[in-house]
Design an enzyme around this catalytic site. Structure first.
Site, PDB file in Angstrom:
ATOM      1  CG  ASP A 193     -50.010  46.625 -14.970  1.00 57.93           C
ATOM      2  OD1 ASP A 193     -49.076  45.801 -14.902  1.00 57.93           O
ATOM      3  OD2 ASP A 193     -49.988  47.615 -15.747  1.00 57.93           O
ATOM      4  NE  ARG A 235     -50.305  40.798 -25.348  1.00 56.67           N
ATOM      5  CZ  ARG A 235     -49.230  41.537 -25.053  1.00 56.67           C
ATOM      6  NH1 ARG A 235     -48.746  41.543 -23.841  1.00 56.67           N
ATOM      7  NH2 ARG A 235     -48.686  42.324 -25.965  1.00 56.67           N
TER       8      ARG A 235
HETATM    9  N1  NVA Z   1     -48.136  49.019 -16.980  1.00 56.59           N
HETATM   10  C1  NVA Z   1     -47.009  48.191 -17.333  1.00 56.59           C
HETATM   11  C2  NVA Z   1     -47.440  47.095 -18.257  1.00 56.59           C
HETATM   12  C3  NVA Z   1     -46.357  46.132 -18.592  1.00 56.59           C
HETATM   13  C4  NVA Z   1     -46.814  45.090 -19.564  1.00 56.59           C
HETATM   14  C5  NVA Z   1     -45.937  49.052 -17.979  1.00 56.59           C
HETATM   15  O1  NVA Z   1     -46.260  49.928 -18.763  1.00 56.59           O
HETATM   16  O2  NVA Z   1     -44.764  48.841 -17.659  1.00 56.59           O
HETATM   17  N1   CP Z   2     -47.823  42.087 -20.616  1.00 57.22           N
HETATM   18  C1   CP Z   2     -46.798  42.504 -21.373  1.00 57.22           C
HETATM   19  O1   CP Z   2     -46.925  43.341 -22.279  1.00 57.22           O
HETATM   20  O2   CP Z   2     -45.614  41.896 -21.079  1.00 57.22           O
HETATM   21  P1   CP Z   2     -44.190  42.304 -21.638  1.00 57.22           P
HETATM   22  O3   CP Z   2     -43.850  43.656 -21.094  1.00 57.22           O
HETATM   23  O4   CP Z   2     -43.270  41.232 -21.123  1.00 57.22           O
HETATM   24  O5   CP Z   2     -44.228  42.329 -23.138  1.00 57.22           O
END
Ligand code: NVA
Ligand code: CP
Length: 266
Positions: free
Chosen positions: A184, A253
């Site tokens: 991530d 999702r």
């Molecule tokens: N770890 C990331 C996930 C985004 C879907 C965030 O919290 O920004």
């Molecule tokens: N993976 C995810 O939650 O993507 P978004 O931040 O675009 O919703």
């Protein structure tokens, strides 16, 4: 849900309120489309458009939304805020991402694993990179599903002990015998942008690249919750390569969340 997308109308002529206090692409479009497919109406509430931005309390917001919607989703920073909303709401409340958790993402990830390997029980997933909300939700949800979770992160970026996940600083140790390798972003929405340079330096050895993937189990797949930063936490070769299931993950999702809404709202 995935094989028969229009097979349930559990939300027929009902609304689901979706509160966004943070950015989103996938979460918004998957919830929005999924709710329509279930026969319902997604009510997108950007905080700045609501009275929350002018000081109305979460408690009062919970009361009013509960009188109108079949369920409430919220994307925000603090978990306490989600808990407070759930305390006062009389309809189900879904965490659409907080600083500490991203459970809907983990649901989609389990579906992606199941599609690829048939069974979840006995699989191993290695997460490499920042010990963040996505990693924590994978650890919790993975444990419930019988998926072994190993998390490789450097000092200062590792999770607390959670749900029996194996915690290590060595990405090669984590990916050993792993059926899936996951990463991530290095800077999350709830992290200060000022920490970006330090994060980049500490997390670079944890990049998901071909070499790391080759050290996993034969047939291992590459996962990323997105948005991606090619060249940082993942290489372009892996992101668009043969072993990624990242775009399936993004689609999943919708299917996972529809199943969740059916479970909660039926
Ligand atoms: N770890 C990331 C996930 C985004 C879907 C965030 O919290 O920004
Ligand atoms: N993976 C995810 O939650 O993507 P978004 O931040 O675009 O919703």
């Amino acid at each position: 849900m995935k094989s028969n997308p229009l097979g349930s109308d559990v939300l027929k002529r009902r609304a689901v309120a979706l509160i966004f206090q943070r950015h989103s692409t996938r979460t918004r479009v998957s919830f929005e489309t999924g709710i329509v497919e279930l026969g319902g109406h997604p009510m997108i509430l950007r905080t700045e458009d609501t009275q929350l931005a002018r000081g109305e309390s979460i408690r009062d917001t919970a009361y009013v939304l509960s009188r109108n919607a079949a369920a409430i989703g919220i994307r925000t920073g603090p978990d306490e805020l989600v808990r407070e909303l759930a305390q006062y709401a009389t309809v189900p409340v879904v965490n659409m991402l907080t600083a500490d958790h991203h459970p809907c993402q983990a649901l989609a990830d389990l579906l992606t694993l199941k599609e690829n390997f048939g069974e979840l029980d006995g699989l191993k997933l290695a997460y490499v990179g920042d010990g963040n909300n996505v990693a924590r939700s994978l650890a919790i949800v993975g444990a419930l599903a019988g998926v072994e979770i190993a998390i490789a992160a450097p000092d200062g970026y590792q999770l607390e002990p959670v749900a029996g996940a194996e915690l290590t600083a060595d990405p090669y140790e984590a990916v050993k015998n792993a059926n899936a390798v996951y990463t991530d972003v290095w800077v999350s929405m709830n992290d200060s942008p000022e920490t970006a340079a330090a994060r980049s330096e500490a997390l670079h050895p944890y990049q998901l690249n071909d070499e790391l993937l080759a050290a996993a189990a034969p047939g291992a797949i590459a996962l990323h919750c997105l948005p991606a930063h090619p060249g940082d936490e993942i290489t372009e070769q892996v992101l668009y390569g043969e072993r990624q299931r990242i775009w399936d993950q993004a689609e999943n999702r919708r299917h996972g969340q529809k199943a969740l809404l059916e479970l909660l709202c039926a």
